[in-house]
Every structure is written in structure tokens, then in C-alpha cells.
Design a protein around this motif. Sequence first.
Motif, PDB file in Angstrom:
ATOM      1  N   ASP A  85       0.809  -1.217   0.000  1.00 50.04           N
ATOM      2  CA  ASP A  85       0.000   0.000   0.000  1.00 50.04           C
ATOM      3  C   ASP A  85       0.843   1.268   0.000  1.00 50.04           C
ATOM      4  OD1 ASP A  85      -2.410  -1.533   0.208  1.00 50.04           O
ATOM      5  OD2 ASP A  85      -1.971  -1.806   2.332  1.00 50.04           O
ATOM      6  N   GLY A  86       2.057   1.177   0.525  1.00 47.99           N
ATOM      7  CA  GLY A  86       2.898   2.362   0.589  1.00 47.99           C
ATOM      8  C   GLY A  86       4.303   2.018   1.030  1.00 47.99           C
ATOM      9  N   VAL A  87       5.245   2.913   0.720  1.00 50.96           N
ATOM     10  CA  VAL A  87       6.653   2.724   1.058  1.00 50.96           C
ATOM     11  C   VAL A  87       7.147   3.961   1.798  1.00 50.96           C
ATOM     12  CG1 VAL A  87       8.978   2.351   0.166  1.00 50.96           C
ATOM     13  CG2 VAL A  87       7.027   1.256  -0.975  1.00 50.96           C
ATOM     14  N   ASP A  88       7.742   3.760   2.960  1.00 53.16           N
ATOM     15  CA  ASP A  88       8.348   4.842   3.729  1.00 53.16           C
ATOM     16  C   ASP A  88       9.853   4.755   3.502  1.00 53.16           C
ATOM     17  OD1 ASP A  88       9.423   6.592   5.628  1.00 53.16           O
ATOM     18  OD2 ASP A  88       7.823   6.170   7.079  1.00 53.16           O
ATOM     19  N   LEU A 113      12.210  -2.599  -6.382  1.00 51.71           N
ATOM     20  CA  LEU A 113      10.843  -2.345  -6.825  1.00 51.71           C
ATOM     21  C   LEU A 113      10.633  -2.909  -8.226  1.00 51.71           C
ATOM     22  CD1 LEU A 113      10.569   1.339  -5.573  1.00 51.71           C
ATOM     23  CD2 LEU A 113       9.364  -0.628  -4.612  1.00 51.71           C
ATOM     24  N   THR A 114       9.826  -3.957  -8.309  1.00 48.40           N
ATOM     25  CA  THR A 114       9.463  -4.557  -9.598  1.00 48.40           C
ATOM     26  C   THR A 114       7.958  -4.855  -9.605  1.00 48.40           C
ATOM     27  OG1 THR A 114       9.987  -6.778  -8.765  1.00 48.40           O
ATOM     28  CG2 THR A 114      11.742  -5.589  -9.937  1.00 48.40           C
ATOM     29  N   PRO A 115       7.115  -3.842  -9.349  1.00 46.96           N
ATOM     30  CA  PRO A 115       5.669  -4.099  -9.242  1.00 46.96           C
ATOM     31  C   PRO A 115       4.977  -4.327 -10.573  1.00 46.96           C
ATOM     32  CG  PRO A 115       6.093  -1.760  -8.999  1.00 46.96           C
ATOM     33  CD  PRO A 115       7.439  -2.428  -9.073  1.00 46.96           C
ATOM     34  N   LEU A 275       1.352   1.790  -7.775  1.00 43.61           N
ATOM     35  CA  LEU A 275       2.230   2.010  -6.627  1.00 43.61           C
ATOM     36  C   LEU A 275       3.276   3.072  -6.921  1.00 43.61           C
ATOM     37  CD1 LEU A 275       3.293   1.141  -3.797  1.00 43.61           C
ATOM     38  CD2 LEU A 275       4.703  -0.562  -5.002  1.00 43.61           C
ATOM     39  N   ILE A 276       3.750   3.147  -8.159  1.00 43.22           N
ATOM     40  CA  ILE A 276       4.828   4.071  -8.521  1.00 43.22           C
ATOM     41  C   ILE A 276       4.431   5.519  -8.239  1.00 43.22           C
ATOM     42  CG2 ILE A 276       6.243   4.927 -10.430  1.00 43.22           C
ATOM     43  CD1 ILE A 276       6.941   2.098  -9.421  1.00 43.22           C
ATOM     44  N   GLU A 277       3.176   5.858  -8.485  1.00 42.01           N
ATOM     45  CA  GLU A 277       2.713   7.237  -8.276  1.00 42.01           C
ATOM     46  C   GLU A 277       2.731   7.646  -6.817  1.00 42.01           C
ATOM     47  OE1 GLU A 277      -1.139   7.625  -9.972  1.00 42.01           O
ATOM     48  OE2 GLU A 277      -0.471   7.314 -12.049  1.00 42.01           O
ATOM     49  N   THR A 278       2.727   6.689  -5.900  1.00 36.72           N
ATOM     50  CA  THR A 278       2.658   6.998  -4.466  1.00 36.72           C
ATOM     51  C   THR A 278       4.015   7.214  -3.822  1.00 36.72           C
ATOM     52  OG1 THR A 278       2.791   4.697  -3.668  1.00 36.72           O
ATOM     53  CG2 THR A 278       0.623   5.499  -4.382  1.00 36.72           C
ATOM     54  N   LEU A 279       5.095   6.962  -4.563  1.00 34.57           N
ATOM     55  CA  LEU A 279       6.428   6.956  -3.959  1.00 34.57           C
ATOM     56  C   LEU A 279       7.043   8.336  -3.797  1.00 34.57           C
ATOM     57  CD1 LEU A 279       7.921   3.886  -5.891  1.00 34.57           C
ATOM     58  CD2 LEU A 279       6.901   3.919  -3.600  1.00 34.57           C
ATOM     59  N   GLY A 280       6.594   9.297  -4.602  1.00 37.56           N
ATOM     60  CA  GLY A 280       7.203  10.625  -4.555  1.00 37.56           C
ATOM     61  C   GLY A 280       8.590  10.660  -5.146  1.00 37.56           C
ATOM     62  N   LEU A 281       8.890   9.721  -6.033  1.00 39.31           N
ATOM     63  CA  LEU A 281      10.200   9.640  -6.676  1.00 39.31           C
ATOM     64  C   LEU A 281      10.078  10.066  -8.135  1.00 39.31           C
ATOM     65  CD1 LEU A 281      11.373   6.208  -5.214  1.00 39.31           C
ATOM     66  CD2 LEU A 281      12.250   8.476  -4.595  1.00 39.31           C
ATOM     67  N   PRO A 282      11.175  10.497  -8.763  1.00 42.99           N
ATOM     68  CA  PRO A 282      11.131  10.966 -10.156  1.00 42.99           C
ATOM     69  C   PRO A 282      10.658   9.875 -11.110  1.00 42.99           C
ATOM     70  CG  PRO A 282      13.214  11.570  -9.118  1.00 42.99           C
ATOM     71  CD  PRO A 282      12.534  10.626  -8.177  1.00 42.99           C
ATOM     72  N   THR A 283       9.821  10.265 -12.056  1.00 46.53           N
ATOM     73  CA  THR A 283       9.321   9.322 -13.055  1.00 46.53           C
ATOM     74  C   THR A 283       9.591   9.854 -14.462  1.00 46.53           C
ATOM     75  OG1 THR A 283       7.111  10.321 -13.031  1.00 46.53           O
ATOM     76  CG2 THR A 283       7.495   8.455 -11.548  1.00 46.53           C
ATOM     77  N   GLU A 284       9.515   8.957 -15.412  1.00 41.90           N
ATOM     78  CA  GLU A 284       9.661   9.312 -16.825  1.00 41.90           C
ATOM     79  C   GLU A 284       8.625   8.522 -17.610  1.00 41.90           C
ATOM     80  OE1 GLU A 284      12.989   9.005 -20.420  1.00 41.90           O
ATOM     81  OE2 GLU A 284      13.632   8.932 -18.329  1.00 41.90           O
ATOM     82  N   GLY A 285       7.676   9.228 -18.180  1.00 45.12           N
ATOM     83  CA  GLY A 285       6.596   8.553 -18.881  1.00 45.12           C
ATOM     84  C   GLY A 285       5.783   7.656 -17.978  1.00 45.12           C
ATOM     85  N   ASP A 307       8.717  -3.558 -15.953  1.00 40.71           N
ATOM     86  CA  ASP A 307       7.790  -2.648 -16.613  1.00 40.71           C
ATOM     87  C   ASP A 307       7.607  -1.325 -15.874  1.00 40.71           C
ATOM     88  OD1 ASP A 307       7.494  -4.745 -18.310  1.00 40.71           O
ATOM     89  OD2 ASP A 307       5.346  -5.042 -17.989  1.00 40.71           O
ATOM     90  N   ALA A 308       7.842  -1.313 -14.576  1.00 34.76           N
ATOM     91  CA  ALA A 308       7.588  -0.110 -13.780  1.00 34.76           C
ATOM     92  C   ALA A 308       8.749   0.876 -13.791  1.00 34.76           C
ATOM     93  CB  ALA A 308       7.256  -0.494 -12.334  1.00 34.76           C
TER      94      ALA A 308
END
Length: 444
Positions: A85-88, A113-115, A275-285, A307-308
Motif C-alpha cells: 500500500d505504501g513505502v516509507d 521495486l518490480t511491481p 504504486l509508482i505514483e505513491t512513492l514521490g520519486l522521479p518518473t519518466e513517462g 515494466d515499472a
Amino acid sequence: MTERSVPRIVVVGGGFAGFECARHLVRGARKAGVDVSVTLVSADDYMLYTPLLPEVAGGLLDPRFVAVPLANSLPGVDLVTGRVDGVDLEARSLHLTSRSGETETLGWDRLVLTPGSVTRLFDIPGLADHARGLKTTTEALYLRDQLIGQLELAGRETDSEVIRQRRTVVVVGASYAGAELVSQMRALADEVARQRGFDPTEVRFVLLDTSAQVMPEVGDKLSGKVLDVLRRRGIDVRLETTLESVADDHVVLTDGTTVPTRTVVWVAGVTASPLIETLGLPTEGGRLKVRPDLTVPGRADVFAGGDAAAVPDLTADSGDVTPPTAQHAVRQGKALARNALASIGIGTAKAYRHRNLGLVVDLGPGFAVANPMGVYLSGLPAKAVARAYHLLALPRGVNRWAVGLAYLTDVVAPRSLVSFGLVSDDEARFSASQAIPTPSSNGP
């Protein structure tokens, strides 16, 4: 490193990348003679061999054959079945919910992280309610039962318009997944027609794509052959066309055409796990940005792949990232294990660099296309290569045996027309089968 005497590496996601990572983490630690705690967190207790899902939907394979059980395939790995559900990141912990609804917190020294990915949806009216995907065994079983059920109902129907609806299937996405799916469903429909005694041409398949060609991944030469084969099999391929809206008994296309149908399949691409959107980490596409060594920028203790993750393609000069394919996920899983172990003092890290081995695409009875190592094949030679590849790529002997026997049986016996009805319409929705939230208005 935390105060635990044995470093703990937690892998999130039991798909291709997570499976290979966990397996090679244990092997690498054992080879080095170092104690390392490896935990794999997965929503399912199996690794799904997704390239064969079209053959499940087409009634050729049993879903058990493409599900590799994690517990007896990953000795030495602590398996936790639940959804993260989340990562601290600061506390080095993650929060998950088990299948029973209980919550748990897991600590980690290194996080991988390989969700994986989910089907990419657009804000098309009716899409989430009336279309179904092909990313899970739930969806594949639903599609098999849906096709058989609709064709059987059509045989008892007296209303000609309802008959057309039940005997029409619309598939959106003419990449390799969509092309394989429509080919396998065509084969299943032909068998239903033969056994039920009606003309197979009465079953209509419509394949849509916004692209100007089918399966651009295999190149212009093979793409043209695929298009010819699909059309010879009576599949209505409409390029540069997609859905405008979806209802329970018809779809409206972007060219203004209305197609009566009660079966709509959406396989028009994937996007990273929510899950990726909840991490607060930089994304690309939409995918998590990583360095060539698969670490997350600014977090030497966090790795990502599959894929993530937006993994830099070091073989290209354009600055592209690697595509979300099983081939890359498997290789990245091995690289993730190597580099995660290197970060705790076992071995040395290495940037991820791949060599393209090509694609294999099985297009139903008697035909396939493949471009292994740049050699372009089609027809029966490509069929042999495609099936051999899948048998070799399946990571468990029992699964290879079962799939191989199914292939042999397919040569001498017709497909079984069995509809168990185990998956309800609601269970096959994107929100239930893939846990996809309602799409925002992002357009196609």
C-alpha cells in the motif's frame, strides 16, 4: 545498513523481474557464502507467464500451465503474499495488506521495486465498465468463457440484431498481444462453429489500432505478412481507428462507425503499477526513473526494474528507455540481483546493457512470425521457433512439460469447448482484476 546482523533485501512484485531477482539474490549470496535475508512480496503466490495468456483465452492452454508457483520455485526466499500500500523511504519500511485484510509493516536494508504494469486505460466513455483486458488469468478465463458463452447463446437467439452482437468481438490494440489474442480467439470461434454446426464466417472479429500498421515491433516486412494473414482469416483490421465510446451492446469508433458487439477487449498498451505514483520519486513517462545500474537517483538503497522502471537503453544513441517486455524484465531481474548484492559488499555492480534477441509472435493454427537474432521468419518455421522459445523461457520443468503436452495435443485433437463460468463479469473488470483506479481524463 540497519542494526540487523543479516542484511534484508525486499523485492516488491513477483513478475518476471521480481522472480528472477529473488532467485539470483539467493544464488549469489549462497555462492559468496554470505547470509542474506531475501523477501519477495507479491499480490499472487505465482509468477504469471503472461506471453501465453492469449492461448489461455483461446482455450488452448489451462491457466495452471502458465502460473509458476513461487513457494516451490524460489527455495530460500521468504514469500509474503499481499499488496503493498505504501513505502516509507526514510524509515526503510513498507506497508502491505494481506489477502485476509490484515496489515503488516516490513523493514528493509535494500529495496527492489518490480511491481510491474497494468493495462493503460483512457477516459473513453464506457471503456472501464464494458471492456475487459488480458493481463491476468482472471481476464483470460473470462474471455474464453465469454466467447464460448456468447456463441452458444447466439445459437438459441431469434433476434437477428442480438445474434450479430453476440457473434462480434472487438479487440483494440494491434501490437503483438492484440494480434496473438485475436488469432487465438478466432481459432476458438472456428472450433465452436465446427462443433455447433454453423458457418464460422458468421463470427466477426474487428481489430483496431491507432497505428498505421499492425505489430510495428517486428518490422515492416513481417508486419505486412501479419496483416495479410489476419485478413485472410476473416479478421476486419482497421488501422488509425480506435474507440469513441463503449456500451453493453455496441461500440462507436472514431470514424463514426457503430459496431454491434457484446465482447470488447482492450489491449492497447500498459502503464506502470499505480504504486509508482505513491512513492514521490522521479518518473519518466509514468515509469520510475533509474540510473543505468538500476538504482533510483538519490537513493543508493533502492533499485527498480521491469515494466515499472524507465531503464536507460545503453545500446541506443537516442536516450530511449527499454520497452516493457518480458525479455527485458528477465534480464533486468538478474542485473538487479547482482547490483543489490554489490551494494552490500557481495561482488561488483554493473550497468544494465542488453542485446536484442528479437520477438516471437504465435498467430494461431499454422502461422507465427519471429525475428530471432535479426533473422526474419514466418509460417511454420516461426511457429516452431515461437513454441520452442516459450518452452525454454518457462522457468519450471513441470510447466514446460504441461505446455509441451498441450501443444502436442493441439496437433491431433480439437480444442475443448469448456466454459466453467468461474469468473464473473464484475471480477473481470479492470478495477478488480488489475486493481486499476478509475482513469482520469488523459485522452488517447
